[in-house]
Design a protein around this motif. Structure first.
Motif, PDB file in Angstrom:
ATOM      1  N   GLU B 341     -82.664 -45.625  34.619  1.00  0.00           N
ATOM      2  CA  GLU B 341     -81.021 -45.004  34.413  1.00  0.00           C
ATOM      3  C   GLU B 341     -80.655 -44.686  35.875  1.00  0.00           C
ATOM      4  N   VAL B 342     -79.452 -45.659  36.214  1.00  0.00           N
ATOM      5  CA  VAL B 342     -78.996 -45.362  37.312  1.00  0.00           C
ATOM      6  C   VAL B 342     -77.450 -44.901  37.589  1.00  0.00           C
ATOM      7  N   SER B 343     -77.178 -43.599  37.865  1.00  0.00           N
ATOM      8  CA  SER B 343     -75.598 -43.476  37.477  1.00  0.00           C
ATOM      9  C   SER B 343     -74.868 -42.878  38.795  1.00  0.00           C
ATOM     10  N   ASP B 344     -73.810 -43.688  38.939  1.00  0.00           N
ATOM     11  CA  ASP B 344     -72.942 -43.327  40.285  1.00  0.00           C
ATOM     12  C   ASP B 344     -73.728 -43.256  41.493  1.00  0.00           C
ATOM     13  N   SER B 346     -74.736 -44.156  45.071  1.00  0.00           N
ATOM     14  CA  SER B 346     -74.056 -44.836  46.373  1.00  0.00           C
ATOM     15  C   SER B 346     -74.929 -44.594  47.415  1.00  0.00           C
ATOM     16  N   GLY B 367     -70.988 -46.399  44.062  1.00  0.00           N
ATOM     17  CA  GLY B 367     -71.009 -46.001  42.509  1.00  0.00           C
ATOM     18  C   GLY B 367     -71.488 -46.958  41.788  1.00  0.00           C
ATOM     19  N   ASP B 369     -73.713 -47.930  38.410  1.00  0.00           N
ATOM     20  CA  ASP B 369     -74.146 -47.524  37.093  1.00  0.00           C
ATOM     21  C   ASP B 369     -74.887 -48.709  36.204  1.00  0.00           C
ATOM     22  N   PHE B 370     -76.231 -48.163  36.055  1.00  0.00           N
ATOM     23  CA  PHE B 370     -76.736 -49.221  34.860  1.00  0.00           C
ATOM     24  C   PHE B 370     -78.012 -48.347  34.124  1.00  0.00           C
ATOM     25  N   THR B 371     -78.366 -49.261  33.242  1.00  0.00           N
ATOM     26  CA  THR B 371     -79.718 -48.854  32.542  1.00  0.00           C
ATOM     27  C   THR B 371     -80.684 -49.941  32.290  1.00  0.00           C
ATOM     28  N   GLY B 404     -75.323 -39.426  43.890  1.00  0.00           N
ATOM     29  CA  GLY B 404     -75.713 -40.148  42.250  1.00  0.00           C
ATOM     30  C   GLY B 404     -77.192 -39.791  42.089  1.00  0.00           C
ATOM     31  N   ARG B 405     -77.507 -40.325  40.809  1.00  0.00           N
ATOM     32  CA  ARG B 405     -78.688 -40.023  40.071  1.00  0.00           C
ATOM     33  C   ARG B 405     -79.455 -41.196  39.572  1.00  0.00           C
ATOM     34  N   VAL B 406     -80.779 -41.427  39.995  1.00  0.00           N
ATOM     35  CA  VAL B 406     -81.528 -42.519  39.593  1.00  0.00           C
ATOM     36  C   VAL B 406     -82.772 -41.751  38.957  1.00  0.00           C
TER      37      VAL B 406
END
Lengths: 315, 608, 314
Positions: B341-344, B346, B367, B369-371, B404-406
């Motif tokens: 899960e990759v969100s926002d 950078s 930015g 985002d994808f899963t 962001g979060r990974v």
């Protein structure tokens, strides 16, 4: 480009300051002290104390360091404890001799090495190219003082064409000046030329393999012409860097040549100062040599981007 | 044809001191104004052939035979350098593969173009500046006026290649040789360059010898094709005939393995070996026909039932018994949460000037985002500078995001401890692009493949048995163990690289352009191997590529990246059938495809 | 020393122009590599033979020499070569061959110690600098190390040795140390650029992705891959130190009497140049042979280890 030059200049200044600290610290490391060294081990404590007081050696090292550095900035390298003479005039006159010697030598070696190295690269596979390579390899292995001895034996002692030693200032007689300059300059330059030839050869070989040389030939230039129009300027970049380093080592290497030919250069003064344990003179002369080496590096650093737009825009 | 523009007879090239020639008895001819493609893989001798025509063969190669060119009497192979120099650019010109190094870095662009005019003296000196400007405009150089004063390093690869074309055509030669002129360029740039070459060659009525390894490129540009293999010409004929009814086994094999839209009975790409069953490129006869044809394969490739849990193994601590533990966890448990899960996310790089004076920030990712679901095969497509490499580094814990979060499995990558990162890396492995650079030249294959096991603390005996097992899985024999990387070909090295990535049984495999440096026939083999292994080990695959064809074959989902952002994402078939974004459309249109190129072939011809 | 033997060991690394013989290896791998293998052997073999010759002279001198080096024979002064004295005698009637053999010891001693100092200090410094250069927060550490290196470069070997001779009295010891210190930057640069290259490689990325730690990467990947370059540098630095020692002793600032040294023999020959030029011949020849040997060995090794050649491989 201006920023680049400024940052190089800053680096130069920092290096110089650091080098002066190192030289000063080394000289202060001495067992005993400068006055003791100058007077010899037999000197009475009173005599040592008197000398120390006379030259301010009893002050703290930091004060003495700044005293020394500020003096040099004002063109005053101090007074010898051994001879009591001013050191600055000695340095000024001897640097001129060394400069003439070294500049003539590097110029001669460039004049020999650039065509020879280029030719050796172009004729890489012929016997001429191989011979030049082999000769330069052997030339590198001959120390300049050995070259000097051989030249003296052949051209001075046997043929009698040139004097085996001595110096004459240009104003005393230009012919005599040139005559006495030939053997020292040639013995310095031959070995340098051998080294430089190899660098030129491999730089040219590298350039000849470049795609843009192929492009130039595809445009309708012959191989040789492509090298002259496009190759040499590119090959010059590494060669200039090497020549800078060589000039710096030549400066110091001249010490021995000056000894052999009894030339009043800065190297001779340095050896004499070391032999006399004249530390003030040693300090001053070493700083002058370091300064010259750093100036050469600075000039090379600034010269390279002048030729190469890639470094210029990165800078 | 009264007299051919170029006539090569029995050209044989032998390296000095060697017995066996590298080019055997090559004969070819090219009529005036004709455009011929010279196709072959690395080592086929196609570039050597071109170099002998130009008189640019390296000195240590000896050429025999006969090369004649209209406008020059006699054998070019006997001509001296001065004679050849006069012919080059005047009658025959060349555009080279590597635009980055083909121009003199110390000379302004305008001067380099002016030089070629001055050498041949066809243009009066006073008119040269105007002519340079015109040439730059002809190759559609943006702002040709100021381009004259630029240095090569200030231009992009595509722009430099335009300059090369301008130089090559400056004296209106009768023959233009293009040696892989677009291979080093991005896909979209490549297409524009190909169009430009076709346009300019037509404009000056020149013949063209187009050298490439890429069949799809040839199909769009040439009338006739010559296929070379190991220093010999194996087949020659019109494009349509060669591509629809190849006679030689190798041509068929090459065609089959470069067609990423065709698969054999097992859903695998054709290779040189299986090419007999290949029936030629599928023409897009009806709307959407292709997409449907591929659908069954995709179903078969869907996540296998032996789905593993999303939890990472080292969250429980790795150790020597890790392998056994992993077997236990291979139990079919379906996790509903996505594996990655990759969100926002950078990533900003700060470039520092000398003494930290000038700082500039470069945003490599902005930015994202994808899963990715467990067992999914995700393709990440983008051209150079799109940020895909940065994204990979972050996912594999080699770099951290700026914001962001990974999450990969249970691990939050952006805040992971060193231990957690170790766990992450044990579960996620990478196959790199360059098969020559990704293996340590001083290590034996056995040690290379064993490296992840050593780091995981696996004992020596087990290490050896697992390395052997893995080499077997990638079809390398046991003798390879004691060898060094340089003893292998590019394809074999990539197999070693894959073996290293999978030896510790990771759950996720990241492939960073793993086939872009390989020859077409080898590419098919490596892609098939990857497909097999992904099935066999139930891997989640992240496949990074600039080549949409490869991604389309391999991946069920795709994200398209540009300038550090995701342009578009979704199911591969949907994106292909119905791209929503302009950039995606351009990318798809630019990707050379055999079928399309053949279909368009007639149009190009009639368009002259 | 005014000598900076050939090749990529140049202290300013931009100028690292090696001379790899393979032009456009292109499509014909095997033949080309066989040919260049032959060529590099010539350099390496001649170099190795010369180095072994010097080494042999030094070793034999421990067990046997024609005469005692201190043995003065007033009758046999300044003789030319003869059966009794193949290389002749000096102004005290001492046997020149004996002195040449003893001189080889000093030459090798200075070389080994100086190169040892430079290699053991310079190589780790270079590796460490490169490792820091790869960390975003460590760039300044690398910068400081490399600036210090540059400053050291402003003191060529001979100058540093003269300074040392002034501070500590002239002798073999200070000379070795000074030459060694002056050679540090060369090793540091070679090690740094080699390490940077290795650390930037994909195989190190792969190793990191396989959880290998920094020490393992340094030991398994960096050291074996830079070893070749460091060996080449050592060979070249050895040649430089031979020259430096000879030059220093020639100036009287190196090895002191009565220890035999080629440089001092050469210096003492000076006063008899017009009458007995052969006195200069033998020490000169052996200095040149030693330097030639180490340079050729370095050249041969460079061709062998050159990463450019390596990459072409196959």
């Amino acid at each position: 480009m201006l920023n680049y030059a400024l940052s190089r200049a800053t680096q130069f200044a920092l290096s110089l300051i650091f080098a002066s600290v190192v030289v000063f610290a080394l000289m202060s490391l001495l067992p005993g002290n400068a006055a003791q060294v100058a007077l010899g081990t037999n000197a009475t404590p009173e005599a040592v104390a008197a000398l120390e007081a006379q030259y301010g050696l009893d002050r703290p090292p930091v004060i003495r360091y700044f005293d020394w550095v500020l003096g040099m900035l004002g063109g005053d390298f101090g007074t010898s404890y051994v001879t009591g003479a001013e050191i600055t005039p000695v340095i000024v006159s001897s640097v001129q001799v060394t400069a003439i010697l070294v500049i003539a030598a590097i110029a001669l070696s460039v004049v020999i090495a650039v065509p020879l190295g280029t030719f050796a690269a172009l004729e890489q596979r012929n016997w001429i190219g191989v011979t030049i390579s082999a000769a330069s390899q052997i030339g590198i292995a001959i120390p300049n003082f050995l070259a000097a001895i051989i030249l003296v034996i052949v051209f001075s002692l046997t043929l009698g064409w040139f004097p085996s030693q001595g110096w004459m200032a240009p104003i005393e007689g230009f012919g005599g000046f040139l005559l006495r300059l030939v053997l020292p300059v040639v013995s310095l330059a031959l070995v340098q030329a051998a080294i430089l030839t190899r660098y030129v050869r491999s730089a040219v070989l590298d350039v000849m393999r470049e795609d843009f040389i192929r492009t130039a030939r595809a445009k309708g230039l012959t191989r040789t012409k492509a090298l002259f129009v496009h190759g040499l300027r590119n090959a010059a970049i590494p060669v200039i860097t090497v020549a800078g380093v060589q000039l710096a080592t030549l400066l110091v290497g001249a010490v021995i040549i000056e000894q052999i030919f009894v030339l009043p250069g800065i190297g001779s003064e340095l050896v004499r100062a070391v032999a006399n344990r004249d530390l003030v003179a040693v300090q001053g002369i070493v700083m002058v040599l370091v300064l010259l080496v750093l100036i050469i590096n600075l000039v090379v650093d600034i010269l390279v981007p002048v030729i190469d737009p890639r470094i210029r825009s990165a800078a | 044809m009264p007299e051919n523009l170029l006539e090569v007879r029995n050209l044989t090239i032998t390296p000095a001191g060697a017995e066996t020639p590298v080019l055997h008895d090559v004969s070819l001819s090219l009529a005036s104004g004709e455009r011929v493609g010279l196709i072959g893989e690395s080592g086929s001798g196609k570039s050597l052939t071109a170099q002998s025509v130009m008189g640019l063969l390296p000195e240590e190669l000896h050429a025999q035979g006969q090369v004649s060119l209209a406008g020059h009497d006699g054998n070019l192979l006997d001509a001296d350098e001065r004679t050849m120099a006069a012919l080059r650019s005047d009658i025959v010109s060349m555009v080279f593969q590597e635009p980055m190094s083909a121009l003199n870095p110390l000379m302004r662009i305008g001067d380099q173009i002016a030089e070629v005019l001055r050498i041949h003296g066809k243009v009066p000196r006073t008119q040269i500046p105007a002519r340079v400007l015109a040439l730059l405009s002809d190759v559609h150089m943006p702002d040709p006026d100021s381009a004259r004063y630029a240095f090569p390093h200030q231009m992009s690869g595509g722009q430099r290649q335009r300059v090369m074309l301008a130089i090559a055509l400056a004296n209106s030669p009768r023959l233009l040789i293009c040696d892989e002129p677009t291979t080093a360029l991005d896909v979209t740039v490549q297409r524009r360059m190909l169009d430009l070459i076709a346009e300019r060659v037509a404009a000056v009525h020149a013949g063209m010898l187009f050298i490439t390894h890429d069949l799809a490129v040839v199909a769009g540009v040439c009338d006739r094709v010559i296929v070379m293999y190991r220093g010999r010409i194996v087949e020659t004929g019109p494009v349509d005939r060669i591509f629809s009814a190849p006679e030689h086994e190798y041509t068929r094999g090459l065609l089959a393995s470069s067609d990423l839209e065709a698969t054999d009975d097992h859903g695998r790409l054709f290779t040189l070996k299986t090419a007999l069953a290949y029936t030629g490129p599928r023409m897009p006869t009806a709307e959407g026909g292709e997409g449907r044809a591929l659908a069954p394969d995709d179903e078969r490739r869907d996540p296998s039932p032996a789905q593993r849990t999303g939890s990472l193994r080292a969250a429980r601590g790795g150790g020597a018994d890790g392998a056994r533990e992993k077997e236990d966890r291979a139990a079919p448990v379906r996790d509903s949460a996505p594996l990655i899960e990759v969100s926002d996310v950078s990533r900003v790089f700060r470039a520092r000037g000398m003494f930290g004076r000038r700082r500039s920030a470069v945003t490599a990712l902005g930015g994202i985002d994808f899963t990715v679901a467990a067992g999914e095969r995700l393709g990440i497509v983008g051209e150079s500078g799109s940020g895909k490499s940065t994204l990979l580094n972050i996912l594999s814990g080699l770099d951290r995001p700026t914001t962001g979060r990974v999450r990969v499995g249970d691990i939050r990558v952006e805040a992971a401890s060193a231990r957690a990162l170790r766990a992450l890396r044990e579960n996620l492995q990478i196959v790199f692009q360059d098969p020559f650079a990704s293996l340590d030249p001083r290590m034996r294959v056995a040690d290379i493949v064993a490296e992840p096991l050593i780091a995981a603390g696996v004992g020596q005996d087990e290490r050896l048995s697992r390395v052997e097992e893995m080499l077997d899985a990638v079809d390398l024999d046991a003798k390879s163990l004691r060898r060094y990387p340089h003893q292998f070909s590019g394809g074999q090295r990539q197999r070693i690289s894959i073996a290293r990535a999978l030896v510790n049984r990771p759950q996720i495999l990241v492939a960073d352009e793993p086939v872009s440096a390989l020859d077409v026939s080898v590419r098919a083999q490596v892609l098939n191997l990857l497909t097999d292994l992904v099935d066999e080990y139930a891997l989640t695959l992240l496949f990074v590529s600039h080549d949409l064809g490869v991604v389309k074959h391999l991946c069920s989902e795709v994200i398209v990246m540009k300038d550090g952002a995701i342009v578009e994402s979704g199911a591969t078939d949907d994106i292909y059938a119905n791209p929503q974004e302009e950039y995606t459309r351009r990318l798809i249109a630019a990707t050379p495809s055999l079928a399309e190129a053949l279909a368009a072939g007639g149009r190009v011809e009639s368009g002259i | 020393m005014s000598h900076r033997p050939t090749g990529a060991q140049n202290p300013r690394d931009a100028a690292g122009v090696a001379a790899p013989p393979a032009t456009a290896a292109m499509a014909m791998g095997p033949t080309e590599s066989r040919r260049s293998a032959l060529r590099l052997n010539a350099s390496m073999v001649i170099g190795a033979v010369l180095v072994v010759l010097i080494l042999g002279l030094a070793l034999v001198s421990f067990f046997w020499t024609p005469y005692d080096p201190g043995e003065i024979d007033p009758v046999a002064r300044l003789q030319s070569g003869s059966l009794d004295h193949p290389f002749g005698t000096d102004k005290f009637g001492r046997d020149t061959l004996t002195w040449v053999m003893y001189g080889a010891r000093i030459t090798l001693l200075v070389g080994v110690v100086a190169v040892g100092i430079a290699l053991l200090i310079g190589t780790p410094i270079g590796i460490i600098a490169a490792i820091f250069a790869k960390q975003p927060w460590g760039i300044w550490i690398d910068a400081v190390i490399m600036r210090a290196n540059d400053i050291l470069l402003a003191f060529p070997a001979l100058l540093l040795a003269i300074v040392f001779a002034a501070v500590f009295s002239p002798g073999t010891g200070p000379a070795m140390v000074a030459v060694g210190i002056a050679a540090i930057p060369g090793f540091a640069r070679v090690a740094r650029s080699g390490t940077l290259q290795v650390l930037g490689s994909e195989y190190v990325r792969a190793a990191k992705a396989s959880n290998r730690g920094a020490p393992a990467i340094a030991a398994v990947h960096v050291l074996p891959n830079i070893a070749g370059m460091v060996i080449v540098q050592a060979s070249v630095a050895f040649a430089i130190s031979v020259l430096a020692e000879a030059g220093l002793s020639f100036l009287g600032l190196g090895t002191q009497a009565p220890v035999p040294s080629w440089g001092r023999m050469l210096q003492e020959s000076q006063q008899f140049l017009s009458t007995h030029p052969e006195l200069a011949l033998w020490p000169g020849v052996f200095i040149a042979l030693a330097v030639l040997g180490f340079n050729l060995l370095g050249d041969g090794l460079r061709d062998r280890f050159d990463p450019k050649m390596e990459a072409r491989g196959a």
